[in-house]
Design a protein around this motif. Structure first.
Motif, short mmCIF file in Angstrom:
data_model
loop_
_atom_site.label_atom_id
_atom_site.label_comp_id
_atom_site.label_asym_id
_atom_site.label_seq_id
_atom_site.Cartn_x
_atom_site.Cartn_y
_atom_site.Cartn_z
N MET A 113 73.86 30.92 1.60
CA MET A 113 73.96 31.53 2.91
C MET A 113 74.75 30.65 3.87
O MET A 113 75.51 31.15 4.71
N ASN A 114 74.58 29.35 3.77
CA ASN A 114 75.37 28.44 4.61
C ASN A 114 76.85 28.63 4.34
O ASN A 114 77.67 28.64 5.26
N LYS A 115 77.20 28.78 3.08
CA LYS A 115 78.61 28.98 2.73
C LYS A 115 79.09 30.33 3.25
O LYS A 115 80.20 30.45 3.78
N ARG A 116 78.27 31.36 3.11
CA ARG A 116 78.66 32.68 3.61
C ARG A 116 78.92 32.65 5.11
O ARG A 116 79.94 33.12 5.61
N VAL A 117 77.97 32.07 5.84
CA VAL A 117 78.09 32.02 7.29
C VAL A 117 79.30 31.17 7.69
O VAL A 117 80.07 31.54 8.59
N ALA A 118 79.47 30.02 7.01
CA ALA A 118 80.57 29.12 7.36
C ALA A 118 81.92 29.78 7.10
O ALA A 118 82.84 29.69 7.91
N GLU A 119 82.06 30.45 5.95
CA GLU A 119 83.34 31.08 5.62
C GLU A 119 83.65 32.23 6.58
O GLU A 119 84.79 32.39 7.04
N ALA A 120 82.63 33.05 6.86
CA ALA A 120 82.85 34.16 7.80
C ALA A 120 83.20 33.63 9.19
O ALA A 120 84.11 34.15 9.86
N ASP A 121 82.50 32.60 9.61
CA ASP A 121 82.77 32.00 10.91
C ASP A 121 84.17 31.39 10.95
O ASP A 121 84.91 31.56 11.92
N LEU A 122 84.51 30.66 9.89
CA LEU A 122 85.80 29.97 9.86
C LEU A 122 86.95 30.98 9.92
O LEU A 122 87.93 30.78 10.66
N GLN A 123 86.83 32.06 9.17
CA GLN A 123 87.88 33.06 9.19
C GLN A 123 87.98 33.74 10.55
O GLN A 123 89.07 33.89 11.11
N ARG A 124 86.83 34.13 11.09
CA ARG A 124 86.84 34.83 12.37
C ARG A 124 87.31 33.91 13.50
O ARG A 124 88.12 34.31 14.36
N ILE A 125 86.81 32.68 13.51
CA ILE A 125 87.18 31.75 14.58
C ILE A 125 88.65 31.38 14.50
O ILE A 125 89.33 31.27 15.52
#
Length: 826
Positions: free
Chosen positions: A263-275
């Motif tokens: 879940m940390n990876k999911r959140v980080a990847e989604a955040d990184l792409q969106r940000i």
């Protein structure tokens, strides 16, 4: 002059004569960098942010190699129907054991085989005392029934079941196992409680509305890709279970370290792409608004994107995965990296407005800005590079990645700007902008303001900085890491009632001497118990699981004493009163033990905790401390306890992943002054090396000091706390503040008459405002992160950059226009 060397002159000449060829060469290099950047790996685990060379980390690695290799996986079932919860949990366990990577899965912690041999935990002296007592009873009864035998002593007291149970209850090992297995000692001390009794050892809370499935995966699932695959399969299995039952109010959620990693990876990847997309869009929008032309957005953004690709390629070449904090540094680079391009574009347009041809305007821009761009780039990079000296890997990696990115952005702007401008001028010549197009009107000030106003602004600014600097000492540090975790990470279920006995912070111990392992485990429990008595302690009592008593050298002696007791129970005369006979019948099965306790007698969870990779008992122990692994203060206390016990028992390796957080804050407190000092020294050295002026250096450092004091005071006034994430921006804020200060001071102290200096200052201030807004856009995009820690980094960064712009655009020009300072720079 900026480009006196023949190589630089030849490059500018080639950019003027063949800009497309130069751009193609730069594009090829950038494409290769993009290809290399595609291999960058990300490690979003919290362990990636912790020091790898600490003694605790070395002990943790040793324990992982010597212990039973397995990764815990839990599935939680919740609904208002307890019976349905138990049925679904049982079905899930049956399905999980069919997975090739699952070692075992259970819905209850049965202890039948251990219960049958529980007397082997009792000290041999106790067992021998019982044997002597029974031998006395048998001898007295035999004499009583033998004609002519004279009794000189009274009949020994009977060995009843209540006495045996009380003595069993006094054994701490049995008490701890009872808590873990949810079987009270009174049940363990009798022959009652069978596998058919689902309440005994069941992994359900008291109400039955939450039941758990406990499983163990083969190996250490540290690979995030493996964790993602396990989470996907487990979630699909849970959805299938809910569909089979047809209960709309039932939920099956996955818990444990595997879920957290994925879940940390999911959140980080989604955040990184969106940000990244948001940051790029905001920066592009600001550039379009400021320069009112798409071509200048291209000129400014192209070098930054190339620099980002080159930096990622460098990270991939090093072979070091990016941690959570370092991965977001590229959003910061988007805002910081465009500063160079904005200043180049603003000065180029100002030169064109004065009537210079395009080629001469490029040369004039590089000549005017070359020194200040170098100072700004090196000072910002040095501020980031200072973070590499921190013991905290999250800071250290971000430091060298961001520092390398700033240098790459500086070089890329110098290489891309001349050919891009020349190529675009050939493609479509741009009409020279008016003199007012290079900066907003509100920033234009009279070239010679009154003498009192600059002095008043400078004095008020210094006074305000002193007041706010005093308030900055009240800034607090956020020590509850639960507030820094994304909402999507937590499963939202309280599993403490279901996973009884195992909720808390685990401390693992390993050693070749079982006695030392047990002593170290008991020392940890004793110390955290003392902490629990303190008023401000956040660490509670501990549950100790050790196999030292099970694998003690006294096992043969205990078996011998048990055999004596069993023999005496069989030899008791038949002519006993019915009550005593009933007690004897209950005691006989308890003493029918003929083999020592082995690994196969332990429940799976206990076996994994107490049996090492060689199948030995006694060399591994587990202490479960009642505390939150997200509480940094509690983990600091626990880390100190572990350090003390490690010093007392050097032959025992002991470590706890959550307790490693307790080493982070002390390291931060220790590193922070040195990192700040190194940043200041680096800023000073780079600024002086390129300016050779103590006056300029003093003004730049003064602006940095004012910015730092004002930022700290505003943080205190707004009630914003520093934490593991946003603390990284403080040294970097020095470099960001230096950028604007360098451009202002260099423009004011440049060559030419007063009016020329004022025009240069006006152009620089317009560029500073534009670069400030772009940097604020980058930090603002970080502030939208779903990760509270990353969002706080963006918020504090935006605050620091905004205040730095006010200092550089308002206060610093006022200082430069005071009589004493102005005399030196006019």
């Amino acid at each position: 002059m900026y480009a006196p060397m023949p190589l630089c002159r030849r490059y500018l000449a080639r950019c003027e004569t063949a800009p497309v060829v130069v751009l193609l060469c730069l594009a090829v290099v950038s494409a290769l960098a993009v290809w290399g950047a595609s291999t960058v790996a990300f490690d979003t685990r919290l362990l990636a942010l912790l020091p790898p060379d600490s003694e605790a980390m070395r002990d943790l690695s040793a324990l992982e190699q010597r212990g039973t290799t397995g990764t815990p996986l839990q599935l939680l079932v919740t609904s208002p129907d307890p019976a349905a919860n138990r049925r679904v949990a049982g079905w899930l366990a049956d399905e999980l054991v069919r997975w090739p990577d699952v070692r075992w899965a259970e819905v209850r912690r049965g202890a039948e085989r251990l219960r049958a041999k529980q007397l082997l935990i009792v000290p041999a002296s106790e067992l021998e005392g019982w044997a002597d007592q029974l031998e006395g009873i048998v001898a007295w009864e035999q004499c009583e029934r033998m004609p002519g035998c004279v009794q000189l002593d009274d009949r020994p007291p009977d060995l009843d079941l209540d006495d045996v149970r009380a003595r069993l209850a006094a054994q701490p090992d049995l008490a701890n196992l009872g808590r873990l297995l949810r079987e009270p000692v009174t049940t363990l001390g009798t022959s009652t409680g069978t596998a058919d009794d689902v309440d005994v050892g069941a992994l359900c809370n008291d109400d039955g509305d939450v039941c758990a499935v406990e499983a163990s995966l083969r190996g250490e699932a540290r690979d995030v890709t493996v964790a993602e695959d396990v989470l996907r399969r487990a979630e699909a299995l849970g959805a299938e279970a809910v569909a089979r039952v047809g209960a709309p109010d039932m939920r099956v959620v996955v818990s444990g370290p595997v879920r957290n990693a994925a879940m940390n990876k999911r959140v980080a990847e989604a955040d990184l792409q969106r940000i990244s997309l948001l940051s790029g869009a905001l920066v592009a929008l600001v550039l379009l608004v400021q320069f009112r032309s798409p071509r200048w957005a291209l000129v400014i953004l192209a070098p930054v994107l190339a620099a980002g690709a080159i930096t990622l390629a460098l990270v991939a070449a090093v072979g070091q995965p990016l941690n959570l904090i370092a991965s977001f540094s590229f959003a910061i680079l988007m805002g910081v990296g465009v500063d160079f391009g904005i200043h180049l574009a603003a000065h180029y347009r100002a030169a064109r407005a004065e009537g210079l041809p395009a080629a001469h305007a490029v040369a004039h821009t590089l000549d005017a800005l070359g020194n200040s761009l170098g100072v700004a780039a090196l000072s910002t990079a040095v501020a980031f590079f200072a973070l590499t000296f921190a013991a905290f890997p999250g800071f250290a990696q971000m430091g060298w990645v961001a520092g390398a990115g700033v240098v790459a952005a500086w070089v890329a702007n110098l290489l891309w700007f001349p050919p891009l401008v020349s190529a675009l001028e050939r493609l479509r010549p741009e009409r020279a902008p008016s003199p007012r197009a290079d900066g907003p009107r509100p920033l234009d000030v009279p070239p010679r303001p009154g003498r009192r106003l600059p002095l008043v602004v400078a004095g008020v600014g210094l006074l305000g900085a002193c007041v706010l600097g005093a308030l900055a000492t009240r800034v607090t540090v956020q020590e509850d890491f639960r507030r820094l975790q994304p909402e999507g990470i937590a499963h939202g279920l309280d599993a403490r009632g279901a996973l009884h006995g195992t909720q808390g912070v685990e401390v693992q111990l390993y050693g070749e001497d079982p006695a030392q392992v047990r002593a170290a485990a008991l020392a940890i429990a004793q110390r955290v118990g003392v902490l629990a008595d303190a008023d401000d302690a956040r660490v509670g009592e501990a549950l100790v699981l050790t196999a030292a008593a099970l694998a003690s050298d006294e096992q043969p002696r205990r078996l011998s004493a048990i055999a004596r007791v069993h023999e005496q129970l069989l030899d008791l005369p038949e002519a006993l009163d019915p009550e005593l006979r009933a007690q004897v019948d209950q005691l006989r099965p308890l003493f029918a033990v003929h083999e020592p306790i082995g690994p196969a007698d332990l429940p799976p969870f206990v076996r994994d905790a107490l049996v090492d990779a060689q199948g030995r008992l006694g060399h591994i122990a587990l202490v479960i401390v009642r505390a939150s692994g997200s509480d940094a203060r509690a983990m600091m206390q626990l880390s100190q306890v572990l350090a003390e016990v490690r010093g007392e028992h050097p032959s025992v390796a002991l470590a706890s992943p959550p307790a490693l957080l307790g080493e982070v804050l002390p390291a931060l407190y220790h590193d922070a002054p040195w990192v700040v000092l190194l940043a200041l020294l680096g800023l000073s050295a780079s600024t002086f090396a390129l300016s050779r002026s103590l006056g300029r250096l003093a003004l730049v450092l003064l602006a940095v000091a004012v910015t730092s004091a004002v930022t700290g005071g505003v943080l205190a006034l707004c009630g914003l706390s520093l934490n593991l994430y946003n603390m990284v921006i403080l040294p970097a804020a020095f470099g960001i503040a230096v950028d604007g200060a360098v451009y202002v001071v260099w423009a004011r102290a440049g060559e030419g008459s007063g009016p020329e200096q004022e025009r240069a200052l006006r152009v620089s201030r317009g560029a500073i405002l534009g670069s400030t807004v772009t940097t604020l856009s980058a930090f603002g995009s970080l502030a939208t992160s779903t990760h509270p820690g990353v969002a706080s980094l963006g918020l504090v960064g935006a605050l620091a950059v905004g205040l730095a712009s006010v200092v550089n655009l308002v206060w610093l020009p006022a200082v430069l226009n005071t009589r004493w300072v102005g005399r030196r720079f006019t």
